[in-house]
Design a protein around this motif. Structure first.
Motif, short mmCIF file in Angstrom:
data_model
loop_
_atom_site.label_atom_id
_atom_site.label_comp_id
_atom_site.label_asym_id
_atom_site.label_seq_id
_atom_site.Cartn_x
_atom_site.Cartn_y
_atom_site.Cartn_z
N UNK A 1 28.36 37.74 36.34
CA UNK A 1 29.70 37.67 35.75
C UNK A 1 30.64 36.97 36.72
N UNK A 2 31.24 35.85 36.32
CA UNK A 2 32.08 35.09 37.25
C UNK A 2 33.26 35.88 37.81
N UNK A 3 33.78 36.83 37.04
CA UNK A 3 34.91 37.62 37.54
C UNK A 3 34.47 38.50 38.71
N UNK A 4 33.29 39.10 38.60
CA UNK A 4 32.78 39.94 39.69
C UNK A 4 32.50 39.10 40.92
N UNK A 5 31.92 37.94 40.71
CA UNK A 5 31.63 37.05 41.85
C UNK A 5 32.92 36.57 42.52
N UNK A 6 33.95 36.28 41.73
CA UNK A 6 35.23 35.86 42.32
C UNK A 6 35.84 36.99 43.15
N UNK A 7 35.74 38.21 42.64
CA UNK A 7 36.27 39.36 43.38
C UNK A 7 35.52 39.54 44.70
N UNK A 8 34.23 39.39 44.67
CA UNK A 8 33.39 39.52 45.86
C UNK A 8 33.77 38.46 46.89
N UNK A 9 33.90 37.21 46.45
CA UNK A 9 34.30 36.13 47.36
C UNK A 9 35.70 36.35 47.91
N UNK A 10 36.59 36.84 47.07
CA UNK A 10 37.98 37.07 47.48
C UNK A 10 38.06 38.12 48.60
N UNK A 11 37.33 39.20 48.43
CA UNK A 11 37.36 40.27 49.42
C UNK A 11 36.81 39.76 50.75
N UNK A 12 35.70 39.03 50.72
CA UNK A 12 35.11 38.54 51.96
C UNK A 12 36.01 37.52 52.62
N UNK A 13 36.69 36.70 51.82
CA UNK A 13 37.53 35.64 52.37
C UNK A 13 38.80 36.19 53.03
#
Length: 311
Positions: free
Chosen positions: A297-309
Motif C-alpha cells: 500500500x503506497x500510503x503505508x510505504x510513504x509513512x514508513x519512508x517519512x518516519x525514517x527520513x
C-alpha cells in the motif's frame, strides 16, 4: 453478487462484501479448489474472422466448463491452471498447508488464493503471522504474482513494508518456461524467513523512533495534504480523513501499550489504509484493497519512508 466477485470461500469471518461459501476451518488445497469454485480449467482456441479465416499470432483463453471467453492473448502466452497455483502453494509451504480464502473475480478473469504459513513470529511483543498470496489472471492483463504478507494478529493490520534489504514479492509474465519460473519463485520465497527477520529489525528500529504529538500531527498533514484552493467540500473531506487517522493513532486500544513511536504510527496508518471506508465507496474498493495488501500500500510505504527520513 457484485460483478467483480464471481465465486469465493472464506474461513469463519467474511471478508470484503460478506459473500461466498463460509467454512468453519481452513482447507487443504483440494478442498479449497472446490469451495472457491476454482475447479475448472482454461483452454486455448484459435480466433477466426467472420469468413472463418484464422487470425495468426493470437488465441482466445476459454473456460472449459462453460465456454466463457476470458481474454485474447498472444500465442506465446502460457496458461497457469488454477490447480497448478494450489499445487505450487502446497510445494512451497509443505504438506499440511491450509488456505484461508480463495476465489475468482470478473467472471473468472482473475483468481487468487491466500494461505497461512505454519510459523508465527513474536516481534517486539506482537504476534505476527506471515501469509502467502498467489494472484493470477487468465485474460492476459496481468502477471503471475506471489507475495509474503505479514499480518499483526491482534488487529489484522498488514505490515507488508517494502524493505530494501529483503524481497517479498515475485512476478513473471505468462511466457517462456512457466514451470521453471515457478521453481525459481519457490527458491525466492523460501527466503520468507529472511524477510521476516529483516522486518523484525525494522520494527525494532521504528520502536526506537520517538514521535511527539506535534510530530504526529505533521505526519498526518503530510500524508493527507489539503489541495491548493480547496473547496469547502474538499476541506471537509480532508479534515474528516485526518481526524480518522488521528483517532487510530491516539485512541486505538491495541496501541495503548506500544508507546508513542514510529511503530505505533505505522500501525495507525496501516489500520487507516486497510480498514477505513473511502469517502466515496465504489463497488470494487475492497477488491482494490486486497490487491494493495498483496502489492503493497503506497500510503503505508510513504509513512514508513517519512518516519525514517525525519528520525
Amino acid at each position: 453478487m457484485p460483478a467483480n466477485i464471481e465465486t469465493m470461500f472464506y474461513v469463519r469471518e467474511a471478508p470484503w462484501h460478506g459473500l461466498g461459501n463460509r467454512v468453519e476451518h481452513a482447507l487443504s488445497s483440494d478442498e479449497a479448489l472446490q469451495a472457491a469454485g476454482l475447479d475448472w480449467t482454461v483452454i486455448q482456441k484459435s480466433i477466426q474472422t467472420e469468413d472463418f479465416a484464422e487470425i495468426p499470432g493470437y488465441k482466445a483463453n476459454i473456460r472449459a466448463s462453460d465456454q466463457r471467453m476470458l481474454g485474447v492473448v498472444t500465442d506465446r502466452y502460457k496458461i497457469v491452471q488454477n490447480y497448478e497455483a494450489f499445487a505450487f502453494a502446497d510445494e512451497l509451504l509443505g504438506e499440511g498447508v491450509r488456505f484461508e480464502t480463495a476465489g475468482s473475480l470478473q467472471n473468472g478473469k482473475k483468481v487468487w488464493l491466500l494461505a497461512k504459513l505454519p510459523e508465527n513470529y513474536i516481534i517486539a511483543g506482537d504476534r505476527i503471522s506471515p501469509y502467502m498470496v498467489f494472484s493470477n489472471s487468465h485474460d492476459g492483463s496481468g502477471s503471475i504474482k506471489v507475495a509474503m504478507t505479514p499480518v499483526r494478529i491482534v488487529c489484522q493490520n498488514t505490515l507488508n513494508l517494502a524493505l530494501n534489504s529483503a524481497k517479498r514479492m515475485w512476478t513473471t509474465i505468462h511466457t517462456g518456461n512457466i514451470k521453471s519460473k515457478l521453481e525459481e519463485a519457490k527458491k525466492t520465497l523460501l527466503h520468507a524467513e529472511l524477510y521476516m527477520d529483516k522486518l523484525g529489525v525494522e520494527i525494532d528500529r521504528l520502536h526506537r523512533i520517538k514521535t511527539p504529538d506535534h510530530k504526529v500531527l505533521e505526519y498526518i498533514e503530510f500524508l493527507l495534504p489539503m489541495p491548493e484552493q480547496a473547496t469547502k467540500l474538499q476541506e471537509k473531506n480532508v479534515q474528516q480523513l485526518r481526524e480518522d487517522l488521528h483517532a487510530r493513532y491516539f485512541e486505538a486500544p491495541d496501541l495503548k501499550q506500544v508507546g508513542k513511536n514510529g511503530y505505533r504510527f505505522i500501525n495507525a496508518v496501516s489500520d487507516f489504509a486497510t480498514h477505513a471506508k473511502p469517502l466515496r465507496e465504489t463497488a470494487s474498493y475492497k477488491e482494490n484493497l486486497f490487491l494493495r495488501t498483496m502489492e503493497g500500500n503506497p500510503l503505508i510505504d510513504r509513512a514508513y519512508e517519512l518516519i525514517l527520513a525525519t528520525a
